[in-house]
Motif scaffolding. Structure first.
Motif, PDB file in Angstrom:
ATOM      1  N   HIS A 116      28.827  45.250  39.543  1.00 47.34           N
ATOM      2  CA  HIS A 116      29.711  44.168  39.111  1.00 47.34           C
ATOM      3  C   HIS A 116      31.143  44.663  38.929  1.00 47.34           C
ATOM      4  O   HIS A 116      32.099  44.002  39.338  1.00 47.34           O
ATOM      5  CB  HIS A 116      29.188  43.556  37.811  1.00 47.34           C
ATOM      6  N   ARG A 117      31.300  45.841  38.339  1.00 47.23           N
ATOM      7  CA  ARG A 117      32.636  46.407  38.143  1.00 47.23           C
ATOM      8  C   ARG A 117      33.327  46.636  39.487  1.00 47.23           C
ATOM      9  O   ARG A 117      34.508  46.340  39.651  1.00 47.23           O
ATOM     10  CB  ARG A 117      32.556  47.709  37.355  1.00 47.23           C
ATOM     11  N   VAL A 118      32.576  47.167  40.469  1.00 49.72           N
ATOM     12  CA  VAL A 118      33.131  47.394  41.807  1.00 49.72           C
ATOM     13  C   VAL A 118      33.544  46.067  42.433  1.00 49.72           C
ATOM     14  O   VAL A 118      34.617  45.951  43.018  1.00 49.72           O
ATOM     15  CB  VAL A 118      32.106  48.140  42.702  1.00 49.72           C
ATOM     16  N   LYS A 119      32.697  45.048  42.286  1.00 46.01           N
ATOM     17  CA  LYS A 119      32.991  43.722  42.837  1.00 46.01           C
ATOM     18  C   LYS A 119      34.274  43.149  42.231  1.00 46.01           C
ATOM     19  O   LYS A 119      35.160  42.667  42.946  1.00 46.01           O
ATOM     20  CB  LYS A 119      31.837  42.759  42.567  1.00 46.01           C
ATOM     21  N   ILE A 120      34.390  43.203  40.923  1.00 44.21           N
ATOM     22  CA  ILE A 120      35.571  42.646  40.230  1.00 44.21           C
ATOM     23  C   ILE A 120      36.828  43.408  40.645  1.00 44.21           C
ATOM     24  O   ILE A 120      37.861  42.804  40.912  1.00 44.21           O
ATOM     25  CB  ILE A 120      35.360  42.698  38.695  1.00 44.21           C
ATOM     26  N   LYS A 121      36.745  44.739  40.707  1.00 38.59           N
ATOM     27  CA  LYS A 121      37.912  45.532  41.113  1.00 38.59           C
ATOM     28  C   LYS A 121      38.321  45.233  42.540  1.00 38.59           C
ATOM     29  O   LYS A 121      39.510  45.193  42.845  1.00 38.59           O
ATOM     30  CB  LYS A 121      37.629  47.025  40.944  1.00 38.59           C
ATOM     31  N   SER A 122      37.355  45.031  43.421  1.00 38.23           N
ATOM     32  CA  SER A 122      37.678  44.788  44.828  1.00 38.23           C
ATOM     33  C   SER A 122      38.283  43.397  45.038  1.00 38.23           C
ATOM     34  O   SER A 122      39.000  43.183  46.005  1.00 38.23           O
ATOM     35  CB  SER A 122      36.448  44.952  45.719  1.00 38.23           C
ATOM     36  N   GLU A 123      38.013  42.470  44.145  1.00 37.26           N
ATOM     37  CA  GLU A 123      38.542  41.113  44.269  1.00 37.26           C
ATOM     38  C   GLU A 123      39.968  40.991  43.711  1.00 37.26           C
ATOM     39  O   GLU A 123      40.615  39.991  43.929  1.00 37.26           O
ATOM     40  CB  GLU A 123      37.629  40.105  43.563  1.00 37.26           C
ATOM     41  N   ARG A 124      40.433  41.983  43.009  1.00 37.42           N
ATOM     42  CA  ARG A 124      41.776  41.924  42.416  1.00 37.42           C
ATOM     43  C   ARG A 124      42.815  42.390  43.392  1.00 37.42           C
ATOM     44  O   ARG A 124      42.748  43.108  44.252  1.00 37.42           O
ATOM     45  CB  ARG A 124      41.852  42.756  41.145  1.00 37.42           C
TER      46      ARG A 124
END
Length: 124
Positions: A116-124
């Motif tokens: 989830h952390r990777v997903k959120i960082k990649s969407e920013r």
């Protein structure tokens, strides 16, 4: 071909399954829910057994909340409080074997949290 009565029966089975699932998740959240309980158990599994050690490792938790969470974990059979008489009196908390039933859950939550952390960082 499915009749109306067959559809009703399928929906009823789904409702019973859903009710069972909701009750099970509710029970789990009651026992280990909240922001701190699993973090306390994880810290204890890494050898932090004294109150001050736990407060240092679980950053952000107040002494009052830690005390309350430890009592709830004890009531739910995850830990035991051990008081050693003498001078000075020492208080340590110990994980009970039942706490090891959470290992699979903690592992799954860890993997999901990283993902989830990777997903959120990649969407920013």
């Amino acid at each position: 071909m499915t009749t109306q009565s067959d559809n009703t029966e399928v929906n009823k089975e789904f409702t019973e399954e859903c009710t069972t699932m909701l009750a099970a998740v509710s029970d789990a959240l009651y026992a280990i829910g909240g922001k701190w309980k699993l973090m306390i158990i994880i810290a204890m599994a890494r050898g932090n057994n004294r109150f001050t050690e736990l407060q240092r490792k679980v950053s952000g938790i107040s002494a009052r909340v830690l005390s309350s969470e430890l009592k709830e974990l004890e009531l739910n059979g995850f830990i035991v409080k051990k008081v050693t008489s003498g001078y000075p009196v020492t208080i340590e908390y110990e994980l009970l074997p039942y706490s090891h039933t959470l290992e699979e859950l903690v592992g799954a939550m860890t993997r999901w949290g990283i993902q989830h952390r990777v997903k959120i960082k990649s969407e920013r």
